[in-house]
Design a protein around this motif. Structure first.
Motif, PDB file in Angstrom:
ATOM      1  N   GLY A 114       7.182 -28.681  38.005  1.00  0.00           N
ATOM      2  CA  GLY A 114       7.424 -27.685  36.974  1.00  0.00           C
ATOM      3  C   GLY A 114       7.709 -28.342  35.637  1.00  0.00           C
ATOM      4  O   GLY A 114       8.095 -29.519  35.576  1.00  0.00           O
ATOM      5  N   HIS A 115       7.506 -27.594  34.548  1.00  0.00           N
ATOM      6  CA  HIS A 115       7.912 -28.086  33.237  1.00  0.00           C
ATOM      7  C   HIS A 115       9.442 -28.093  33.161  1.00  0.00           C
ATOM      8  O   HIS A 115      10.090 -27.117  33.534  1.00  0.00           O
ATOM      9  N   LYS A 116       9.997 -29.193  32.698  1.00  0.00           N
ATOM     10  CA  LYS A 116      11.443 -29.345  32.618  1.00  0.00           C
ATOM     11  C   LYS A 116      12.055 -28.267  31.728  1.00  0.00           C
ATOM     12  O   LYS A 116      11.498 -27.941  30.673  1.00  0.00           O
ATOM     13  N   PRO A 117      13.197 -27.701  32.136  1.00  0.00           N
ATOM     14  CA  PRO A 117      13.890 -26.780  31.231  1.00  0.00           C
ATOM     15  C   PRO A 117      14.167 -27.457  29.888  1.00  0.00           C
ATOM     16  O   PRO A 117      14.722 -28.562  29.845  1.00  0.00           O
ATOM     17  N   ALA A 118      13.757 -26.812  28.821  1.00  0.00           N
ATOM     18  CA  ALA A 118      13.873 -27.431  27.502  1.00  0.00           C
ATOM     19  C   ALA A 118      15.316 -27.635  27.082  1.00  0.00           C
ATOM     20  O   ALA A 118      15.627 -28.535  26.291  1.00  0.00           O
ATOM     21  N   ALA A 277      -2.241 -27.366  48.509  1.00  0.00           N
ATOM     22  CA  ALA A 277      -2.813 -26.634  47.376  1.00  0.00           C
ATOM     23  C   ALA A 277      -2.033 -25.373  47.037  1.00  0.00           C
ATOM     24  O   ALA A 277      -2.401 -24.636  46.116  1.00  0.00           O
ATOM     25  N   ASP A 278      -0.957 -25.112  47.768  1.00  0.00           N
ATOM     26  CA  ASP A 278      -0.137 -23.924  47.524  1.00  0.00           C
ATOM     27  C   ASP A 278       0.696 -24.151  46.261  1.00  0.00           C
ATOM     28  O   ASP A 278       1.473 -25.100  46.194  1.00  0.00           O
ATOM     29  N   PRO A 279       0.569 -23.294  45.242  1.00  0.00           N
ATOM     30  CA  PRO A 279       1.302 -23.500  43.989  1.00  0.00           C
ATOM     31  C   PRO A 279       2.697 -22.887  43.976  1.00  0.00           C
ATOM     32  O   PRO A 279       3.330 -22.828  42.919  1.00  0.00           O
ATOM     33  N   ALA A 280       3.209 -22.432  45.133  1.00  0.00           N
ATOM     34  CA  ALA A 280       4.465 -21.688  45.136  1.00  0.00           C
ATOM     35  C   ALA A 280       5.624 -22.497  44.568  1.00  0.00           C
ATOM     36  O   ALA A 280       6.472 -21.954  43.835  1.00  0.00           O
ATOM     37  N   GLN A 281       5.701 -23.792  44.884  1.00  0.00           N
ATOM     38  CA  GLN A 281       6.829 -24.574  44.363  1.00  0.00           C
ATOM     39  C   GLN A 281       6.689 -24.810  42.868  1.00  0.00           C
ATOM     40  O   GLN A 281       7.695 -24.795  42.132  1.00  0.00           O
ATOM     41  N   HIS A 282       5.479 -25.010  42.396  1.00  0.00           N
ATOM     42  CA  HIS A 282       5.266 -25.068  40.937  1.00  0.00           C
ATOM     43  C   HIS A 282       5.752 -23.783  40.281  1.00  0.00           C
ATOM     44  O   HIS A 282       6.483 -23.815  39.280  1.00  0.00           O
ATOM     45  N   GLN A 283       5.373 -22.656  40.854  1.00  0.00           N
ATOM     46  CA  GLN A 283       5.731 -21.368  40.252  1.00  0.00           C
ATOM     47  C   GLN A 283       7.241 -21.123  40.259  1.00  0.00           C
ATOM     48  O   GLN A 283       7.805 -20.651  39.265  1.00  0.00           O
ATOM     49  N   LEU A 284       7.913 -21.466  41.346  1.00  0.00           N
ATOM     50  CA  LEU A 284       9.352 -21.200  41.384  1.00  0.00           C
ATOM     51  C   LEU A 284      10.102 -22.163  40.465  1.00  0.00           C
ATOM     52  O   LEU A 284      11.142 -21.789  39.895  1.00  0.00           O
ATOM     53  N   LEU A 285       9.608 -23.391  40.304  1.00  0.00           N
ATOM     54  CA  LEU A 285      10.244 -24.301  39.353  1.00  0.00           C
ATOM     55  C   LEU A 285      10.025 -23.825  37.912  1.00  0.00           C
ATOM     56  O   LEU A 285      10.920 -23.962  37.065  1.00  0.00           O
ATOM     57  N   GLU A 286       8.863 -23.265  37.629  1.00  0.00           N
ATOM     58  CA  GLU A 286       8.620 -22.707  36.293  1.00  0.00           C
ATOM     59  C   GLU A 286       9.566 -21.537  36.024  1.00  0.00           C
ATOM     60  O   GLU A 286      10.168 -21.429  34.941  1.00  0.00           O
ATOM     61  N   GLU A 287       9.706 -20.638  37.005  1.00  0.00           N
ATOM     62  CA  GLU A 287      10.600 -19.499  36.832  1.00  0.00           C
ATOM     63  C   GLU A 287      12.046 -19.958  36.727  1.00  0.00           C
ATOM     64  O   GLU A 287      12.820 -19.427  35.904  1.00  0.00           O
ATOM     65  N   ALA A 289      13.088 -22.789  35.518  1.00  0.00           N
ATOM     66  CA  ALA A 289      13.259 -23.368  34.183  1.00  0.00           C
ATOM     67  C   ALA A 289      13.458 -22.275  33.136  1.00  0.00           C
ATOM     68  O   ALA A 289      14.297 -22.411  32.232  1.00  0.00           O
ATOM     69  N   ARG A 290      12.703 -21.190  33.252  1.00  0.00           N
ATOM     70  CA  ARG A 290      12.886 -20.077  32.308  1.00  0.00           C
ATOM     71  C   ARG A 290      14.294 -19.486  32.445  1.00  0.00           C
ATOM     72  O   ARG A 290      14.934 -19.129  31.437  1.00  0.00           O
ATOM     73  N   MET A 291      14.781 -19.383  33.675  1.00  0.00           N
ATOM     74  CA  MET A 291      16.114 -18.841  33.892  1.00  0.00           C
ATOM     75  C   MET A 291      17.193 -19.772  33.345  1.00  0.00           C
ATOM     76  O   MET A 291      18.198 -19.320  32.784  1.00  0.00           O
ATOM     77  N   ALA A 294      17.249 -19.413  29.649  1.00  0.00           N
ATOM     78  CA  ALA A 294      17.811 -18.112  29.259  1.00  0.00           C
ATOM     79  C   ALA A 294      19.308 -18.023  29.543  1.00  0.00           C
ATOM     80  O   ALA A 294      19.924 -16.986  29.292  1.00  0.00           O
ATOM     81  N   GLY A 295      19.889 -19.094  30.099  1.00  0.00           N
ATOM     82  CA  GLY A 295      21.313 -19.093  30.398  1.00  0.00           C
ATOM     83  C   GLY A 295      21.677 -18.386  31.687  1.00  0.00           C
ATOM     84  O   GLY A 295      22.850 -18.097  31.932  1.00  0.00           O
ATOM     85  N   ARG A 296      20.699 -18.139  32.556  1.00  0.00           N
ATOM     86  CA  ARG A 296      20.960 -17.413  33.807  1.00  0.00           C
ATOM     87  C   ARG A 296      21.228 -18.343  34.986  1.00  0.00           C
ATOM     88  O   ARG A 296      21.805 -17.937  35.981  1.00  0.00           O
ATOM     89  N   LEU A 297      20.785 -19.591  34.882  1.00  0.00           N
ATOM     90  CA  LEU A 297      21.088 -20.626  35.863  1.00  0.00           C
ATOM     91  C   LEU A 297      21.626 -21.828  35.110  1.00  0.00           C
ATOM     92  O   LEU A 297      21.281 -22.047  33.945  1.00  0.00           O
ATOM     93  N   ARG A 298      22.428 -22.636  35.810  1.00  0.00           N
ATOM     94  CA  ARG A 298      22.948 -23.827  35.155  1.00  0.00           C
ATOM     95  C   ARG A 298      22.710 -25.057  36.032  1.00  0.00           C
ATOM     96  O   ARG A 298      22.542 -24.945  37.251  1.00  0.00           O
ATOM     97  N   THR A 299      22.675 -26.208  35.395  1.00  0.00           N
ATOM     98  CA  THR A 299      22.523 -27.441  36.153  1.00  0.00           C
ATOM     99  C   THR A 299      23.701 -27.628  37.093  1.00  0.00           C
ATOM    100  O   THR A 299      24.813 -27.149  36.823  1.00  0.00           O
ATOM    101  N   THR A 300      23.456 -28.323  38.194  1.00  0.00           N
ATOM    102  CA  THR A 300      24.523 -28.619  39.144  1.00  0.00           C
ATOM    103  C   THR A 300      24.927 -30.092  39.090  1.00  0.00           C
ATOM    104  O   THR A 300      25.644 -30.564  39.967  1.00  0.00           O
ATOM    105  N   MET A 301      24.479 -30.809  38.081  1.00  0.00           N
ATOM    106  CA  MET A 301      24.895 -32.201  37.919  1.00  0.00           C
ATOM    107  C   MET A 301      26.386 -32.255  37.604  1.00  0.00           C
ATOM    108  O   MET A 301      26.855 -31.615  36.672  1.00  0.00           O
ATOM    109  N   THR A 302      27.116 -33.045  38.385  1.00  0.00           N
ATOM    110  CA  THR A 302      28.541 -33.253  38.119  1.00  0.00           C
ATOM    111  C   THR A 302      28.878 -34.722  37.904  1.00  0.00           C
ATOM    112  O   THR A 302      29.914 -35.039  37.326  1.00  0.00           O
TER     113      THR A 302
END
Length: 334
Positions: A114-118, A277-287, A289-291, A294-302
């Protein structure tokens, strides 16, 4: 670009306290296949699967490079690549069937990238892919949940990597009541901050769950299954569902039969291994990243260590082996 690159791997199964358990080495720079991206790795994170492979899969003296989670920059693409271009910032969890990401350059199929969250640094992004994919597939593939799904979800080990993402995704994308387990004050605070409705102590699982969900739970995510099946049979409602992400030996599921409780396995490498060839993981990583953006998910790096070398990866493996780390341990920079 040189033909060789720095990498970190192991040649023998050794305790992580042994300096030879993970070693600095040089490895050939991989050539991207037709569907591959060649990524300049900027950060990686360590997962329990890395620890299990290092301890249990003997490479017989050959250098074995571990690592799945990574974030970095695309420096070359294969001839069939359509979703990415040189210069794109990406994040992904790779495949257990290919060389790992603990190296300066890494070849990975675009279908699982997926494209990295900006809004995140490379280190913050590297914490997310494997656990996000695992939690997403558990909730939406194995449980088949939707935005309208109601009921109660119990997430064991909710302060861990997968648990931290399962709590966030369930709160954002379903109507479930989310209960997380955590025992220490700091882990309880972390799980509450992620959005769990209730946090209970797993050390007295049956009574703790009954206190907040007297009728039982509908869904349960289990990263620590050994010795717990009879407890699960008590706290999961008739017709409920359990997803396990571990692999306990000698597992006996018969106690679940009386209540017709469904058992599911979640292994995030199933798609890379069997459905490339299943793009499902690409798609969920893209979604995802959008979340994040948008501030709806946060990194879990501690915890962030650096640079990426054997010493710091040994430290990271030690932290993950201890099973007490909250969120994710990341190693960044070369």
């Amino acid at each position: 670009m040189s033909d060789v690159m720095p990498a970190v791997g192991y040649r023998r199964n050794l305790p992580i306290t042994d300096p030879e358990s993970l070693v600095d080495a040089e490895s050939p720079v991989p050539a991207p296949g037709p569907n591959d991206l060649l990524v300049r790795v900027e950060a990686v994170s360590v997962n329990p699967v890395d620890v299990k492979l290092r301890a249990g899969r003997d490479p017989d003296g050959e250098l074995k490079v571990l690592g799945f989670d990574a974030a970095g920059v695309v420096v070359a693409v294969g001839e069939r690549v359509t979703r990415f271009a040189v210069g794109d910032e990406v994040y992904y969890a790779g495949s257990i069937g290919r060389p790992g990401s603990n190296a300066r350059f890494h070849a990975v199929d675009e279908h699982v990238v997926g494209h990295k969250p900006a809004s995140l640094t490379f280190a913050e992004a590297a914490a997310l892919p494997l656990t996000t994919i695992t939690a997403w597939e558990a909730l939406f593939d194995r449980f088949a949940l939707t935005k309208q799904s109601a009921g109660t979800l119990l997430v064991l080990g909710a302060a861990g990597g997968v648990g931290s993402m399962a709590v966030q995704l369930a709160r954002e994308l379903t109507d479930l009541t989310v209960i997380g387990t955590a025992s220490r004050p700091e882990s309880r605070e972390w799980v509450t901050g992620l959005g769990a409705h209730r946090v209970v102590d797993h050390r007295d699982l049956v009574d703790a769950v009954r206190a907040v969900a007297p009728a039982g739970v509908d869904y349960l995510i289990s990263p620590f299954t050994a010795g717990n099946i009879e407890r699960y049979a008590e706290i999961v409602r008739p017709g409920g569902h359990i997803v396990a992400i571990d692999e306990p030996e000698g597992l006996d599921l018969l106690p679940l039969k009386a209540k017709s409780i469904s058992w599911h396995w979640e292994f995030m490498f199933t798609r890379p291994l069997f459905l490339p060839a299943d793009p499902a993981q690409h798609q969920l990583l893209e979604e995802s990243a959008r979340m994040v953006d948008a501030g709806r998910l946060r990194t879990t790096m501690t915890i962030e260590l650096g640079p990426i070398n054997a010493e710091n990866l040994r430290r990271a493996h030690g932290l993950v082996e201890g099973s007490s780390a909250i969120g994710k341990v990341v190693v960044a920079g070369f």
